[in-house]
Design an enzyme around this catalytic site. Structure first.
Site, mmCIF file in Angstrom:
data_model
loop_
_atom_site.group_PDB
_atom_site.id
_atom_site.type_symbol
_atom_site.label_atom_id
_atom_site.label_comp_id
_atom_site.label_asym_id
_atom_site.label_seq_id
_atom_site.Cartn_x
_atom_site.Cartn_y
_atom_site.Cartn_z
ATOM 1 N N ALA A 213 0.844 -1.196 0.000
ATOM 2 C CA ALA A 213 0.000 0.000 0.000
ATOM 3 C C ALA A 213 0.881 1.248 0.000
ATOM 4 O O ALA A 213 1.448 1.628 1.035
ATOM 5 C CB ALA A 213 -0.916 -0.022 1.228
ATOM 6 N N GLU B 184 -2.088 6.887 -2.559
ATOM 7 C CA GLU B 184 -3.097 7.551 -1.732
ATOM 8 C C GLU B 184 -3.979 8.408 -2.630
ATOM 9 O O GLU B 184 -3.572 8.744 -3.757
ATOM 10 C CB GLU B 184 -2.400 8.441 -0.695
ATOM 11 C CG GLU B 184 -1.471 7.647 0.198
ATOM 12 C CD GLU B 184 -0.937 8.455 1.373
ATOM 13 O OE1 GLU B 184 -1.218 9.671 1.444
ATOM 14 O OE2 GLU B 184 -0.254 7.843 2.209
ATOM 15 N N GLY C 44 -4.360 11.456 -2.616
ATOM 16 C CA GLY C 44 -3.669 12.698 -2.976
ATOM 17 C C GLY C 44 -2.361 12.491 -3.722
ATOM 18 O O GLY C 44 -1.715 13.455 -4.115
ATOM 19 N N GLN D 227 0.513 -4.796 -48.151
ATOM 20 C CA GLN D 227 1.639 -4.098 -47.522
ATOM 21 C C GLN D 227 1.282 -3.572 -46.117
ATOM 22 O O GLN D 227 2.101 -3.608 -45.197
ATOM 23 C CB GLN D 227 2.100 -2.934 -48.395
ATOM 24 C CG GLN D 227 3.437 -2.394 -47.929
ATOM 25 C CD GLN D 227 3.853 -1.149 -48.673
ATOM 26 O OE1 GLN D 227 3.081 -0.211 -48.819
ATOM 27 N NE2 GLN D 227 5.074 -1.135 -49.157
ATOM 28 N N GLY E 188 -10.174 -8.241 -37.910
ATOM 29 C CA GLY E 188 -11.477 -7.642 -38.236
ATOM 30 C C GLY E 188 -12.462 -7.799 -37.091
ATOM 31 O O GLY E 188 -12.081 -7.691 -35.921
ATOM 32 N N GLU F 206 2.713 1.159 -11.303
ATOM 33 C CA GLU F 206 4.187 1.243 -11.219
ATOM 34 C C GLU F 206 4.682 2.502 -11.925
ATOM 35 O O GLU F 206 5.768 2.518 -12.489
ATOM 36 C CB GLU F 206 4.864 0.009 -11.822
ATOM 37 C CG GLU F 206 4.330 -1.326 -11.335
ATOM 38 C CD GLU F 206 4.477 -1.562 -9.855
ATOM 39 O OE1 GLU F 206 5.443 -1.038 -9.262
ATOM 40 O OE2 GLU F 206 3.614 -2.259 -9.281
ATOM 41 N N GLU G 188 3.918 9.124 -18.334
ATOM 42 C CA GLU G 188 4.370 10.523 -18.365
ATOM 43 C C GLU G 188 5.382 10.792 -17.253
ATOM 44 O O GLU G 188 6.321 11.575 -17.428
ATOM 45 C CB GLU G 188 3.170 11.483 -18.217
ATOM 46 C CG GLU G 188 2.195 11.434 -19.388
ATOM 47 C CD GLU G 188 1.388 10.138 -19.456
ATOM 48 O OE1 GLU G 188 1.168 9.511 -18.408
ATOM 49 O OE2 GLU G 188 1.017 9.741 -20.588
HETATM 50 C C1 LIG Z 1 -4.575 -1.880 -11.799
HETATM 51 C C2 LIG Z 1 -3.833 -1.037 -10.798
HETATM 52 C C3 LIG Z 1 -3.233 -1.648 -9.717
HETATM 53 C C4 LIG Z 1 -2.576 -0.869 -8.762
HETATM 54 N N1 LIG Z 1 -2.040 -1.488 -7.654
HETATM 55 C C5 LIG Z 1 -1.444 -0.738 -6.708
HETATM 56 C C6 LIG Z 1 -0.913 -1.356 -5.512
HETATM 57 O O1 LIG Z 1 -0.977 -2.578 -5.329
HETATM 58 N N2 LIG Z 1 -0.359 -0.550 -4.557
HETATM 59 C C7 LIG Z 1 -0.267 0.795 -4.714
HETATM 60 O O2 LIG Z 1 0.250 1.450 -3.822
HETATM 61 N N3 LIG Z 1 -0.749 1.400 -5.820
HETATM 62 C C8 LIG Z 1 -1.349 0.676 -6.810
HETATM 63 N N4 LIG Z 1 -1.863 1.283 -7.940
HETATM 64 C C9 LIG Z 1 -1.799 2.740 -8.036
HETATM 65 C C10 LIG Z 1 -0.814 3.228 -9.067
HETATM 66 O O3 LIG Z 1 0.510 3.003 -8.696
HETATM 67 C C11 LIG Z 1 -1.121 4.723 -9.270
HETATM 68 O O4 LIG Z 1 -2.433 4.802 -9.806
HETATM 69 C C12 LIG Z 1 -0.161 5.371 -10.207
HETATM 70 O O5 LIG Z 1 1.104 5.490 -9.600
HETATM 71 C C13 LIG Z 1 -0.659 6.769 -10.628
HETATM 72 O O6 LIG Z 1 -1.084 7.496 -9.528
HETATM 73 P P1 LIG Z 1 -2.485 8.283 -9.581
HETATM 74 O O7 LIG Z 1 -3.530 7.317 -9.971
HETATM 75 O O8 LIG Z 1 -2.637 8.992 -8.297
HETATM 76 O O9 LIG Z 1 -2.315 9.305 -10.767
HETATM 77 P P2 LIG Z 1 -1.721 10.773 -10.662
HETATM 78 O O10 LIG Z 1 -0.429 10.749 -9.941
HETATM 79 O O11 LIG Z 1 -2.805 11.685 -10.201
HETATM 80 O O12 LIG Z 1 -1.464 11.074 -12.194
HETATM 81 C C14 LIG Z 1 -2.565 11.170 -13.118
HETATM 82 C C15 LIG Z 1 -2.021 11.413 -14.498
HETATM 83 O O13 LIG Z 1 -1.376 12.683 -14.532
HETATM 84 C C16 LIG Z 1 -0.285 12.653 -15.376
HETATM 85 N N5 LIG Z 1 0.916 13.022 -14.631
HETATM 86 C C17 LIG Z 1 1.184 12.813 -13.323
HETATM 87 N N6 LIG Z 1 2.379 13.297 -12.994
HETATM 88 C C18 LIG Z 1 2.907 13.828 -14.120
HETATM 89 C C19 LIG Z 1 4.129 14.463 -14.454
HETATM 90 N N7 LIG Z 1 5.077 14.640 -13.534
HETATM 91 N N8 LIG Z 1 4.329 14.877 -15.730
HETATM 92 C C20 LIG Z 1 3.368 14.699 -16.677
HETATM 93 N N9 LIG Z 1 2.192 14.088 -16.424
HETATM 94 C C21 LIG Z 1 1.964 13.659 -15.170
HETATM 95 C C22 LIG Z 1 -0.182 11.237 -15.934
HETATM 96 O O14 LIG Z 1 -0.786 11.188 -17.208
HETATM 97 C C23 LIG Z 1 -0.970 10.409 -14.943
HETATM 98 O O15 LIG Z 1 -1.532 9.240 -15.522
HETATM 99 C C24 LIG Z 1 -2.515 0.538 -8.912
HETATM 100 C C25 LIG Z 1 -3.107 1.139 -10.031
HETATM 101 C C26 LIG Z 1 -3.763 0.367 -10.965
HETATM 102 C C27 LIG Z 1 -4.388 1.045 -12.154
#
Ligand SMILES: Cc1cc2nc3c(=O)[nH]c(=O)nc-3n(C[C@H](O)[C@H](O)[C@H](O)COP(=O)(O)OP(=O)(O)OC[C@H]3O[C@@H](n4cnc5c(N)ncnc54)[C@H](O)[C@@H]3O)c2cc1C
Length: 388
Positions: free
Chosen positions: A131, A134, A136, A285, A345, A369, A373
């Site tokens: 975990a 968050e 935020g 092609q 298709g 992970e 971006e």
């Molecule tokens: C299927 C799945 C499984 C997951 N499992 C886990 C887990 O087991 N444990 C865990 O802790 N987390 C987990 N996560 C969370 C995941 O690691 C986060 O969702 C991810 O790191 C992105 O964080 P966020 O969703 O808060 O997106 P945000 O950080 O809010 O980012 C949203 C979008 O903003 C853009 N962005 C953000 N920062 C930048 C930047 N610096 N420059 C340009 N663009 C930017 C990107 O396009 C990004 O997709 C999981 C997520 C998914 C989808």
């Protein structure tokens, strides 16, 4: 530098390929039909038990776990071959134990934690989750707010975690929390181990996602942990957490090579048979270029995975290469699968084919992970600083 597999590694790759073909691909129609009927892609208990017992029987458990805990202690490079084969199925089965948390636990567990958690985890007898994310801050874990403060010879933890995979099946969760807000990622974030059922560790909801995934939201409400649950040193959780993330990213690279190779193989088998306007698709092609581009990019990605794995094995710094790999591999496989869907298709649009499920997994891989971006930002930063 050569990335040729030795004879033993080739035998292992063949064995995994057999397991994937006979046990996982053979199950695909059934699971995809359930998914099409709105029942999701989870295995039934019988299916899970059979997959576990077959993979154990074949000696595929603990492949990269230390020998002293019953594992085979295989290097990261050999695991690339294993994960490429595992990536070929549209179903999501992980050979126990899952490598990323294994690597992190190996780095941080003390003697007691090793006996209590690492050893049974390495033997595949326990499951875990991590975990970090968050509401935020997900892509920027250094911005996490979940707070752990010292209390009654232990830690009192409050905060919220979201998007956490595998919490429903986990015996324990590795929880990242701030122990020194001033220091943040530079000495202020610690890792804890929380047993399932610990009071104050409240799973709020299951969140269905695309690609057959589900994640969970967790509230930590006055969750008290004894001092023994701190993993590694106080404030030094960020480094081991990064090691865990890197392990998964290399694994993702290998899975993407496997998925793209499967899509390419299916396309190569299909296009000579399908005639349109009196000519086989393989003579067009447009289709040939998809095949040529797919083969070229799969080859390039495979080399990138082995290069990253080799550097990790040697203990070298490879963060930039791993970011490049994560971006390139996920985008490469997304493109190859999309072209395969197009070549098939309308059949490529059905839920009877594995493409839709594979595309769904790939879509979420471009977020978890670290979103693409964020990795591009890190690559650019290193290149601009002339550190790559
Ligand atoms: C299927 C799945 C499984 C997951 N499992 C886990 C887990 O087991 N444990 C865990 O802790 N987390 C987990 N996560 C969370 C995941 O690691 C986060 O969702 C991810 O790191 C992105 O964080 P966020 O969703 O808060 O997106 P945000 O950080 O809010 O980012 C949203 C979008 O903003 C853009 N962005 C953000 N920062 C930048 C930047 N610096 N420059 C340009 N663009 C930017 C990107 O396009 C990004 O997709 C999981 C997520 C998914 C989808």
């Amino acid at each position: 530098m050569t990335f040729a597999l030795n004879q033993e590694e080739r035998m292992l790759k063949d064995l995994v390929a057999r397991f994937v073909r006979e046990e996982l691909m053979a199950l695909e129609n059934k699971v995809l039909a359930r998914d099409a009927a709105g029942e999701g892609m989870a295995f039934t208990k019988e299916e899970q038990d059979r997959l576990d017992s077959r993979s154990k029987e074949l000696g595929l458990w603990g492949l990269d776990a230390p020998e002293e805990y019953g594992g085979s202690d295989l290097p990261v490079t050999t695991m690339v071959a294993v994960n490429e084969e595992m990536g070929k199925t549209a179903l999501q089965y992980r050979l126990p134990p899952d490598s990323p948390n294994l690597r992190m636990l190996m780095r941080v567990c003390n003697e007691k934690q090793t006996r209590q958690y690492l050893e049974p985890y390495a033997r595949g007898e326990m499951k875990s989750a991590i975990a970090i994310s968050e509401p935020g801050g997900g892509g920027d874990p250094a911005a996490m707010k979940t707070r752990a403060v010292r209390e009654r010879d232990g830690w009192l933890i409050n905060g919220r975690k979201i998007w956490i995979s595998g919490v429903d099946k986990a015996d324990f969760v590795i929880l990242m929390a701030v122990t020194d807000a001033q220091k943040g990622a530079r000495g202020g974030i610690s890792a804890f181990i929380v047993d399932q059922g610990t009071p104050g560790f409240n799973v709020l909801r299951k969140i269905p996602m695309i690609g057959g995934h589900s994640t969970f939201e967790i509230a930590l409400e006055d969750c008290w942990l004894p001092a023994t649950q701190l993993l590694g040193e106080e404030g030094k959780g960020f480094g081991p957490m990064q090691l865990r993330l890197s392990t998964r990213r290399v694994q993702i690279g290998a899975w993407c090579v496997g998925r793209a190779q499967r899509a390419l193989d299916m396309m190569v088998e299909y296009v000579p048979q399908r005639k349109t306007f009196g000519v086989p698709l393989s003579d067009r092609q447009a289709i040939q270029w998809w095949i040529a581009d797919a083969a070229t990019k799969i080859h390039a990605t495979r080399l990138m995975v082995y290069d990253a794995a080799e550097k990790v094995s040697r203990g070298e710094e490879a963060r930039t290469e791993i970011s490049m790999l994560k971006v390139f591999a996920t985008e490469m496989a997304t493109e190859v699968i999309d072209h395969a869907m197009q070549a098939f298709g309308a059949m490529g649009m059905t839920k009877e084919m594995p493409f839709n499920a594979m595309a769904g997994h790939l879509r979420v891989m471009r977020i978890y992970e670290g979103p693409s971006e964020v990795h591009r930002m890190l690559i650019a930063r290193h290149v601009l600083q002339k550190r790559f």
